[in-house]
Structures are given as C-alpha cells and as structure tokens.
Design a protein around this motif. Structure first.
Motif, PDB file in Angstrom:
ATOM      1  N   ALA A  23     -47.656   1.994   9.718  1.00 35.37           N
ATOM      2  CA  ALA A  23     -47.840   2.783   8.465  1.00 35.37           C
ATOM      3  C   ALA A  23     -46.599   3.732   8.274  1.00 35.37           C
ATOM      4  O   ALA A  23     -46.316   3.849   7.333  1.00 35.37           O
ATOM      5  CB  ALA A  23     -49.218   3.450   8.236  1.00 35.37           C
ATOM      6  N   HIS A 115     -46.446  -8.261   2.482  1.00 30.09           N
ATOM      7  CA  HIS A 115     -47.058  -6.724   2.072  1.00 30.09           C
ATOM      8  C   HIS A 115     -47.211  -6.959   0.534  1.00 30.09           C
ATOM      9  O   HIS A 115     -46.221  -7.709  -0.143  1.00 30.09           O
ATOM     10  CB  HIS A 115     -46.207  -5.737   2.454  1.00 30.09           C
ATOM     11  N   ASN A 167     -46.470  -7.064   8.493  1.00 31.05           N
ATOM     12  CA  ASN A 167     -47.051  -6.005   8.890  1.00 31.05           C
ATOM     13  C   ASN A 167     -48.508  -6.085   9.411  1.00 31.05           C
ATOM     14  O   ASN A 167     -49.358  -5.224   9.756  1.00 31.05           O
ATOM     15  CB  ASN A 167     -47.147  -4.911   7.796  1.00 31.05           C
ATOM     16  N   ASP A 192     -37.614  -8.560   3.235  1.00 34.79           N
ATOM     17  CA  ASP A 192     -38.371  -7.045   3.375  1.00 34.79           C
ATOM     18  C   ASP A 192     -38.293  -6.767   4.809  1.00 34.79           C
ATOM     19  O   ASP A 192     -39.053  -7.275   5.633  1.00 34.79           O
ATOM     20  CB  ASP A 192     -39.892  -7.114   3.003  1.00 34.79           C
ATOM     21  N   ALA A 194     -39.079  -3.620   6.124  1.00 31.80           N
ATOM     22  CA  ALA A 194     -39.841  -2.257   6.546  1.00 31.80           C
ATOM     23  C   ALA A 194     -40.347  -2.599   7.992  1.00 31.80           C
ATOM     24  O   ALA A 194     -40.323  -1.343   8.579  1.00 31.80           O
ATOM     25  CB  ALA A 194     -41.125  -2.255   5.494  1.00 31.80           C
ATOM     26  N   HIS A 217     -39.238   6.348   6.348  1.00 28.11           N
ATOM     27  CA  HIS A 217     -40.341   6.945   7.050  1.00 28.11           C
ATOM     28  C   HIS A 217     -40.745   6.073   8.199  1.00 28.11           C
ATOM     29  O   HIS A 217     -41.586   6.724   9.052  1.00 28.11           O
ATOM     30  CB  HIS A 217     -41.247   7.331   6.131  1.00 28.11           C
ATOM     31  N   LYS A 218     -40.715   4.634   8.151  1.00 27.84           N
ATOM     32  CA  LYS A 218     -41.216   4.022   9.056  1.00 27.84           C
ATOM     33  C   LYS A 218     -40.269   3.934  10.525  1.00 27.84           C
ATOM     34  O   LYS A 218     -40.687   3.437  11.606  1.00 27.84           O
ATOM     35  CB  LYS A 218     -41.376   2.483   8.870  1.00 27.84           C
ATOM     36  N   ARG A 353     -55.568   1.700  11.909  1.00 26.56           N
ATOM     37  CA  ARG A 353     -55.699   1.379  10.677  1.00 26.56           C
ATOM     38  C   ARG A 353     -56.649   0.311  10.425  1.00 26.56           C
ATOM     39  O   ARG A 353     -56.879  -0.554  11.268  1.00 26.56           O
ATOM     40  CB  ARG A 353     -54.395   0.879  10.147  1.00 26.56           C
ATOM     41  N   ARG A 373     -56.241  -2.415  12.982  1.00 22.76           N
ATOM     42  CA  ARG A 373     -54.784  -2.708  13.466  1.00 22.76           C
ATOM     43  C   ARG A 373     -54.128  -1.608  14.243  1.00 22.76           C
ATOM     44  O   ARG A 373     -54.421  -0.420  13.933  1.00 22.76           O
ATOM     45  CB  ARG A 373     -53.930  -2.883  12.247  1.00 22.76           C
TER      46      ARG A 373
HETATM   47  N1  7TS Z   1     -43.365  -4.020   3.368  1.00 24.36           N
HETATM   48  C1  7TS Z   1     -43.991  -4.061   4.417  1.00 24.36           C
HETATM   49  C2  7TS Z   1     -43.852  -5.152   5.411  1.00 24.36           C
HETATM   50  C3  7TS Z   1     -44.593  -3.141   4.835  1.00 24.36           C
HETATM   51  O1  7TS Z   1     -45.324  -3.040   6.210  1.00 24.36           O
HETATM   52  C4  7TS Z   1     -44.867  -1.699   4.004  1.00 24.36           C
HETATM   53  C5  7TS Z   1     -45.969  -0.661   4.433  1.00 24.36           C
HETATM   54  C6  7TS Z   1     -44.215  -1.783   2.649  1.00 24.36           C
HETATM   55  C7  7TS Z   1     -43.352  -3.053   2.269  1.00 24.36           C
HETATM   56  C8  7TS Z   1     -44.105  -0.736   1.969  1.00 24.36           C
HETATM   57  O2  7TS Z   1     -43.559   0.505   2.379  1.00 24.36           O
HETATM   58  P1  7TS Z   1     -43.383   1.477   1.739  1.00 24.36           P
HETATM   59  O3  7TS Z   1     -42.517   2.594   2.540  1.00 24.36           O
HETATM   60  O4  7TS Z   1     -42.676   1.460   0.400  1.00 24.36           O
HETATM   61  O5  7TS Z   1     -44.800   2.183   1.302  1.00 24.36           O
HETATM   62  N2  7TS Z   1     -46.821  -0.934   5.202  1.00 24.36           N
HETATM   63  C9  7TS Z   1     -47.700  -0.137   5.588  1.00 24.36           C
HETATM   64  C10 7TS Z   1     -48.695  -0.564   6.300  1.00 24.36           C
HETATM   65  O6  7TS Z   1     -48.653  -1.429   7.129  1.00 24.36           O
HETATM   66  N3  7TS Z   1     -49.547   0.409   6.540  1.00 24.36           N
HETATM   67  O7  7TS Z   1     -49.403   1.480   5.607  1.00 24.36           O
HETATM   68  C11 7TS Z   1     -47.908   1.149   5.053  1.00 24.36           C
END
Ligand code: 7TS
Length: 403
Positions: A23, A115, A167, A192, A194, A217-218, A353, A373
C-alpha cells in the motif's frame, strides 16, 4: 543480519509489525531530510524565477528527473513526466493518448489482474470512443498463457494495459511477450509498475514499453510524487492533459503554444520537494541494492508462505511458488471475513490489508469476495513473519471455531 529498520524513523519509534508495504512503504531518514531540506534551504517556485533560489529549486527538480531517467534507463529526460502518483500517470495516458488515438471499432486490452487505477481509465476511454474493451485473463495461479495473449491481442488492438506485478498475486507478468505481441500489431502498451518499481530494476529501453507508470510512495519516496515514462515520439504527438501555468511557451487571447517535453505535461506548480525526496529514495535503493532487497524479501516470503500454508483452512491466492510473489501474500481463512482476520492480527500488533485491494474484477475472476494481504519489504524480519504465522494460526479459534 544488519538492522535495516534503523534507517526508518517510524519503524524505530513504533513497535508495530508493518506488513502493508504494497500500500505504501515506510520512508527512510534520508528521504525525509531531502524533502524537508528543499523547504528549509531552497524553497522557491521552480521553473519560474531567475533569482538564485528559484534556480536552485529548478536544479533540484530537474536533477531528480535525471535520476529517474537513469533509474529506469530511459533514453531522454524528456521522457520522464512527474505526476502525483501511478493513478494520475495512467489517467494522463488515457485522457491524452487514449481519447485522441482510439476510435470506434478499435480494441483495448486490459489484464484482469489490474488495480482499478489501470482499469477504470480504460473503461472510460472505451465508453467515450466506442472502442471495445477486452480482458486478458489469467489462470488461478496468476499465470497468463501465450495462447491467451495471442487470442486476445489482435490486429484490432490499439492499446494494451498491463501491470508488471499484480498487487494481489505478486506475480511478475510476461510483459516481454505481451509487448512483443502488441507491437507486432502496432498497438501501444501501458505498463503499471507501481508494484515492481519498489522491488526490482526496471529498464524501459530493454522492455520497449511505450508508457510506464509508478508511484514514489511505494518505493521509499514521499506521497504526492509519481512518474510517467513515455516514448518521446508518442509524448510529443499527444495533447496536454491539464492546461494552465508552467506548461506553455506563450499565450495569446486566442490560444497557446505549449511548452516542450516534459513540461507540456506538468501544469501548475510542481512538487519539487517530492521530487527531491524521490531522488533520495532512488539513491537509497541504489545504496542498499535491489539484489540485497530481493534476497531478503524472497527468504521472508518463503517463510511466510510455508507457515501460512501449514495452517488448516488457510488458502493463499496465486502461485504455490514463493519466488512468484514479490513479497505479496494474499490469503483467505475459511469462514472468517478478512476484516475479522485483519482485526485479530491488528490486536497482535500486525498491520495487514483486508478487502478487495482495488482489484475487484480479479477477485471475482478468482471466485473470492475479499481477502487479507500481507506484503513484505526487505526491512521486515523473521520474528515479524513468525508473529504473523502464529497470529494467523489462532484466528479461527478466536472466532469461535474448534480448529
Ligand atoms: N497500480 C497498482 C498495481 C497498485 O498496487 C496501486 C496501489 C496503484 C496502481 C495505485 O497507486 P497510487 O499511488 O496511484 O495510489 N495499490 C495499493 C494497494 O495495493 N493497497 O493500497 C494501494
């Protein structure tokens, strides 16, 4: 084992067992200092003033861009757009590229694992253009077969959107095959990243991705700064996403001449302090090393999966193989709602989570309504994983079941 937590003020201060790293990750001291240092020592609006402070702010911001360019091996700094997060990066591509290049009769392919951030923007493009949205399905273990890729990506496909790492399942997708197939038909691919950017090296040039998005932030950086990589040729041909200040060359009563890349896509005052924090996060990752992080995460994931699997009534989603989880372990416990699971773990000081993880179509595809999770970062410890396993083993009893 070195004490990796010592770099993270919150982890030193709080006794919590933080297992919600997918997250957002915790932030090391150097990132906090870099963000604060911008405001303490260099605060001025970047890219505007010609006085020294503003030029310092500009340098910090643009140096952060260079750092990101090198981090993902993009060919040019012009290909790095700063956004707020992955969600904004993908929306930028959807509104700017999607709405102007996709039309009725075209097909958009989105993986079912996405996501919502990499799904809703494409549903919007399909709705607004009349294009058809097709889903790239995965098996129960999260794998995507070559036959599926070949069946769904065809000469009608104009755009493919796919996560590098899910995710929920944590599995690395076969993006090389997906990109190759899409390019054979002249489609562009949006990746993606992330969930991959915090855990593995990314080389956009080798990958040949057309667009790739991730969030600071991740990956130990601050909230509010994200990245969109796009091939220069594509970005150049795209209209701006947001308009206003900072993204123009000149404006008249009739209209505007837009700024060159990358500023064309960075309307308004930018998040220079966040960019400074992200640059510090990249330095931090490079100092620790993805190899060290990956090894730690693999060992902890294997331990967690082995322990959880041995508990009756616990089922882990996705692959049986811990090396296919990128530190993400999503599980269900028979007869217990994930909110209860997480409340019980929380009572034992463990942060996980619970819910649909913003991937409802994937959970529906897997036949699960919601799940719990745990997501691991290299700074987690064996003791924390043991606490997770021990606590999970008591859940059903504490809910009143015999076993
Ligand atoms: N894509 C994926 C694969 C993600 O896991 C997330 C956020 C996003 C996009 C969106 O990222 P943001 O920084 O724009 O919010 N995933 C999660 C999660 O798994 N739990 O909280 C946020």
């Amino acid at each position: 084992m070195p004490d990796y937590k010592k770099d993270f003020p919150l982890l030193v201060k709080e006794p919590t067992i933080y297992l919600d790293n997918a997250a957002t990750s915790q932030k090391p001291e150097c990132v906090l200092e870099a963000e604060k240092g911008f405001y303490v020592n260099h605060n001025a609006n970047p890219l505007r003033g010609f006085y020294p402070l503003s030029m310092e702010a500009t340098d910090i911001y643009e140096n952060a861009r260079k750092k990101v360019q090198q981090f993902i091996n993009a060919k040019s700094e012009r290909e790095i757009i700063f956004t707020r997060n992955t969600t904004e990066s993908i929306n930028l591509v959807a509104y700017s590229y999607g709405l102007s290049n996709i039309k009725k009769g075209d097909e958009i392919v989105v993986s079912i694992m996405e996501h919502h951030s990499n799904m809703l923007p494409w549903q919007m493009v399909a709705r607004n253009t009349g294009a058809e949205l097709k889903y790239l399905e995965c098996e129960a273990d999260g794998s995507v077969s070559e036959e599926t890729i070949e069946k769904v990506i065809t000469d009608k496909t104009k755009l493919v959107a796919c996560g590098h790492v899910s995710n929920v399942l944590g599995r690395v997708n076969p993006i090389d095959k997906i990109i190759k197939r899409a390019h054979d038909y002249g489609a562009v691919v949006v990746i993606d990243a992330a969930q991959s950017a915090p855990h593995m090296g990314i080389d956009v040039s080798a990958m040949d991705a057309d667009f790739l998005a991730f969030s600071g932030h991740k990956m130990f950086g601050p909230m509010g700064i994200g990245v969109l990589y796009g091939k220069e040729k594509l970005l150049n041909a795209m209209p701006p996403f947001l308009t206003g200040g900072e993204m123009i060359e000149s404006v008249t009563r009739e209209g505007a001449k837009y700024a060159e890349l990358p500023h064309k896509f960075e309307a308004g005052t930018v998040n220079a302090a966040g960019a400074a924090g992200l640059a510090a996060a990249i330095d931090f990752i490079e100092k620790i090393g993805f190899d060290v992080m990956e090894e730690r995460e693999a060992a902890l994931t294997a331990m967690a999966m082995e322990g959880l699997k041995a508990i009756p009534h616990v089922k882990i989603l996705g692959s049986e193989n811990p090396s296919e989880h990128t530190g993400i372990i999503t599980f269900v416990i028979d007869d217990v709602h994930p909110h209860d699971v997480s409340a019980i773990l929380e009572a034992d000081g463990i942060d996980v989570r619970a819910g649909h993880h913003c991937a409802q179509p994937l959970l529906a595809h897997l036949g699960v309504r919601s799940a719990t999770r745990a997501s691991i970062m290299y700074y987690n410890t064996e003791e924390e994983i043991k606490a997770l396993i021990d606590s999970a083993a008591t859940v059903r009893k504490r809910m009143g079941y015999g076993e």
